[in-house]
Design a protein around this motif. Structure first.
Motif, mmCIF file in Angstrom:
data_model
loop_
_atom_site.group_PDB
_atom_site.id
_atom_site.type_symbol
_atom_site.label_atom_id
_atom_site.label_comp_id
_atom_site.label_asym_id
_atom_site.label_seq_id
_atom_site.Cartn_x
_atom_site.Cartn_y
_atom_site.Cartn_z
ATOM 1 N N ARG A 92 41.755 48.846 33.577
ATOM 2 C CA ARG A 92 42.075 48.249 34.879
ATOM 3 C C ARG A 92 41.166 47.061 35.158
ATOM 4 N N ALA A 93 39.871 47.239 34.929
ATOM 5 C CA ALA A 93 38.908 46.171 35.197
ATOM 6 C C ALA A 93 39.131 44.973 34.269
ATOM 7 N N ARG A 94 39.327 45.254 32.987
ATOM 8 C CA ARG A 94 39.551 44.157 32.037
ATOM 9 C C ARG A 94 40.876 43.455 32.319
ATOM 10 N N GLY A 95 41.890 44.230 32.678
ATOM 11 C CA GLY A 95 43.184 43.634 33.019
ATOM 12 C C GLY A 95 43.068 42.723 34.234
ATOM 13 N N ALA A 96 42.312 43.155 35.233
ATOM 14 C CA ALA A 96 42.115 42.344 36.430
ATOM 15 C C ALA A 96 41.392 41.039 36.075
ATOM 16 N N GLN A 97 40.437 41.110 35.149
ATOM 17 C CA GLN A 97 39.750 39.894 34.696
ATOM 18 C C GLN A 97 40.727 38.940 34.015
ATOM 19 N N ARG A 98 41.626 39.501 33.199
ATOM 20 C CA ARG A 98 42.634 38.679 32.512
ATOM 21 C C ARG A 98 43.555 37.999 33.522
ATOM 22 N N ILE A 99 43.975 38.747 34.528
ATOM 23 C CA ILE A 99 44.859 38.191 35.553
ATOM 24 C C ILE A 99 44.137 37.082 36.311
ATOM 25 N N GLU A 100 42.884 37.303 36.647
ATOM 26 C CA GLU A 100 42.107 36.278 37.354
ATOM 27 C C GLU A 100 42.014 35.000 36.530
ATOM 28 N N SER A 101 41.800 35.148 35.231
ATOM 29 C CA SER A 101 41.745 33.978 34.347
ATOM 30 C C SER A 101 43.091 33.258 34.312
ATOM 31 N N MET A 102 44.187 34.019 34.233
ATOM 32 C CA MET A 102 45.509 33.396 34.236
ATOM 33 C C MET A 102 45.791 32.703 35.570
ATOM 34 N N LYS A 103 45.293 33.276 36.664
ATOM 35 C CA LYS A 103 45.446 32.632 37.975
ATOM 36 C C LYS A 103 44.712 31.293 37.984
ATOM 37 N N GLN A 104 43.499 31.283 37.464
ATOM 38 C CA GLN A 104 42.701 30.054 37.448
ATOM 39 C C GLN A 104 43.344 28.962 36.601
ATOM 40 N N HIS A 105 44.096 29.347 35.594
ATOM 41 C CA HIS A 105 44.761 28.376 34.722
ATOM 42 C C HIS A 105 46.207 28.099 35.155
ATOM 43 N N GLY A 106 46.615 28.631 36.310
ATOM 44 C CA GLY A 106 47.938 28.380 36.848
ATOM 45 C C GLY A 106 49.064 29.043 36.078
ATOM 46 N N ARG A 107 48.765 30.074 35.293
ATOM 47 C CA ARG A 107 49.794 30.745 34.486
ATOM 48 C C ARG A 107 50.531 31.826 35.259
ATOM 49 N N VAL A 108 49.918 32.319 36.335
ATOM 50 C CA VAL A 108 50.540 33.336 37.181
ATOM 51 C C VAL A 108 50.251 32.992 38.643
ATOM 52 N N ALA A 109 51.020 33.579 39.524
ATOM 53 C CA ALA A 109 50.860 33.324 40.956
ATOM 54 C C ALA A 109 49.515 33.849 41.453
ATOM 55 N N GLN A 110 48.936 33.098 42.376
ATOM 56 C CA GLN A 110 47.668 33.512 42.978
ATOM 57 C C GLN A 110 47.814 34.842 43.715
ATOM 58 N N SER A 111 49.017 35.121 44.194
ATOM 59 C CA SER A 111 49.248 36.339 44.973
ATOM 60 C C SER A 111 49.469 37.582 44.106
ATOM 61 N N LEU A 112 49.517 37.398 42.775
ATOM 62 C CA LEU A 112 49.783 38.537 41.892
ATOM 63 C C LEU A 112 48.720 39.623 42.062
ATOM 64 N N ASN A 113 49.185 40.823 42.331
ATOM 65 C CA ASN A 113 48.290 41.976 42.449
ATOM 66 C C ASN A 113 48.158 42.599 41.059
ATOM 67 N N PRO A 114 46.953 42.593 40.475
ATOM 68 C CA PRO A 114 46.781 43.131 39.121
ATOM 69 C C PRO A 114 47.216 44.592 38.992
ATOM 70 N N ASP A 115 47.075 45.368 40.058
ATOM 71 C CA ASP A 115 47.486 46.775 39.994
ATOM 72 C C ASP A 115 49.005 46.918 39.917
ATOM 73 N N VAL A 116 49.742 46.002 40.550
ATOM 74 C CA VAL A 116 51.203 46.035 40.457
ATOM 75 C C VAL A 116 51.620 45.744 39.018
ATOM 76 N N LEU A 117 51.025 44.729 38.416
ATOM 77 C CA LEU A 117 51.337 44.405 37.028
ATOM 78 C C LEU A 117 50.964 45.569 36.111
ATOM 79 N N ARG A 118 49.829 46.167 36.359
ATOM 80 C CA ARG A 118 49.376 47.303 35.552
ATOM 81 C C ARG A 118 50.358 48.465 35.638
ATOM 82 N N MET A 119 50.805 48.803 36.841
ATOM 83 C CA MET A 119 51.756 49.902 37.015
ATOM 84 C C MET A 119 53.072 49.582 36.311
ATOM 85 N N SER A 120 53.507 48.339 36.413
ATOM 86 C CA SER A 120 54.731 47.935 35.739
ATOM 87 C C SER A 120 54.573 48.087 34.228
ATOM 88 N N PHE A 121 53.465 47.611 33.711
ATOM 89 C CA PHE A 121 53.234 47.703 32.271
ATOM 90 C C PHE A 121 53.195 49.166 31.814
#
Length: 191
Positions: free
Chosen positions: A111-140
């Motif tokens: 969970r923690a590492r995934g959240a770090q990955r999402i934050e990095s993708m947010k900083q690079h404009g690859r995903v929406a700033q509003s993306l909740n890492p836990d929602v993506l995690r549950m989906s995955f």
């Protein structure tokens, strides 16, 4: 040997003697190397999940396209040990017991590492700033575990095996599904 025994029977029904016999080892070696049956159980879980955990430290999930590769790795790992997802679910369903704390620690690491990955993708404009890492995690987790947990049911309904070829198609589709969802959310935010 431990994986075979723990996947075949409940934890409490597995003896270290049985594991040692299957491994062709002396039962005292389990205590020497793992401390106890519980220590061996945790090592069996760690060993099985290690390829998936190693990805969290690499670049595979640095972009949304990497999700297909991660699904592929997950399905290959679980195809080699098809009862493993059921074991994890069973351990987590118990409110206490061997391995539960350890599995929760592994999940929290993911969970923690995934959240770090999402934050990095947010900083690079690859995903929406509003993306909740836990929602993506549950989906995955839902897309990854459900086919393995219900493998027998799906195979019966499809009248075909969920073999490596089928799981390759599923990994590709699920990876594209996640990547498309992430891209759509990023485009919506940009509008």
């Amino acid at each position: 040997a431990a994986r075979i025994c723990f996947l075949a029977d409940d934890y409490h029904d597995v003896s270290t003697r049985r594991i040692a016999d299957l491994a062709g080892a002396n039962v005292s070696m389990i205590r020497y190397y793992f401390g106890s049956k519980g220590g061996l159980f945790e090592e069996m879980i760690r060993d099985t999940l290690q390829p998936l955990l190693d990805v969290l430290d690499g670049d595979m999930l640095a972009t949304p396209a990497g999700f297909a590769d991660y699904f592929r790795l997950y399905y290959r790992t679980m195809l080699a040990h098809p009862e493993f997802p059921k074991l994890i679910l069973k351990v987590l369903a118990l409110r206490a017991g061997p391995g539960r704390r350890f599995i929760q620690q592994l999940l929290e690491r993911g969970r923690a590492r995934g959240a770090q990955r999402i934050e990095s993708m947010k900083q690079h404009g690859r995903v929406a700033q509003s993306l909740n890492p836990d929602v993506l995690r549950m989906s995955f987790v839902s897309l990854a575990m459900t086919p393995m947990l219900l493998k027998d049911v799906f195979e019966e309904q499809m009248e075909a095996p969920m073999d490596a070829a089928f799981l390759e198609l599923l990994a590709q589709f699920n990876g594209q599904l996640v990547a498309a969802g992430l891209a759509a959310a990023a485009m919506k935010q940009a509008s």
